[in-house]
Design an enzyme around this catalytic site. Structure first.
Site: not given
Ligand code: ZN
Length: 184
Positions: A75-78, A116, A144, A146
């Site tokens: 996941c590119e956010h976390h 995703q 996920h 995260c």
């Protein structure tokens, strides 16, 4: 990939959380993570052109489906893993591709910092670009970490995303056929 930068970054994170980076268990950690990132972000240096370039001529005009393709992404956010299954279908228009190549295409896009929703769209668009089918459809079901390890903490929650192109976008019946095939 710049492994030295990754190693420095990992050292800074460990220091940031208050760890002693010189203790035995952590000594090799920056290097291990740098080597691991080469693998889990290998898609940064790859294109879907490679797996989808080699096609075979066909008269088949009905749906080709590859389902339950297992994938792991980040996941590119976390920068936490998300993983699950990809289901891919397309309606050939003179060209098909080796079935293992669909799984390879998933790998190219999954091995990057991802969302995703974006992963779903990128796979569908790559199929349209390189195979020129009458339509393509991609459904991804994923968990996920995260979400399940932090924040709302709901283990087992599955996020589903869908991308439809060509006839799958235009014809509701085609979408129904996709889900029907998925259940077989
Ligand atoms: Zn996340």
């Amino acid at each position: 990939m710049d492994k030295e930068k990754i190693k420095n970054g990992v050292r800074l994170i460990l220091e940031g959380i208050g760890e002693d980076t010189s203790r035995e268990g952590l000594l090799e950690t920056p290097d291990r993570i740098a080597r691991m990132y080469e693998e889990i972000f290998a898609g940064m240096e790859q294109s879907a052109k490679i797996p989808l370039e080699k096609t075979f001529t066909t008269d088949a005009t009905e749906m080709v489906m590859e389902k339950d393709i297992t994938f792991y992404s980040t996941c590119e956010h976390h920068l936490m893993p998300f993983f699950g299954k990809v289901h891919i279908a397309y309606i050939p228009q003179g060209k098909v591709v080796g079935l293992s190549k669909l799984a390879r295409t998933v790998e190219v896009f999954a091995k990057r910092p991802q969302l995703q929703e974006q992963l779903t769209v990128q796979i569908a668009d790559a199929l349209m670009e390189y195979l020129q089918p009458k339509g393509a459809m991609v459904v991804i079901e994923a968990e996920h970490t995260c979400m399940t390890m932090r924040g709302v903490k709901k283990p087992g929650t599955v996020t589903a995303t869908m991308a439809t192109r060509g006839v799958f976008a235009e014809d509701e019946q085609m979408k129904q056929d996709f889900f029907h095939m998925l259940k077989i």
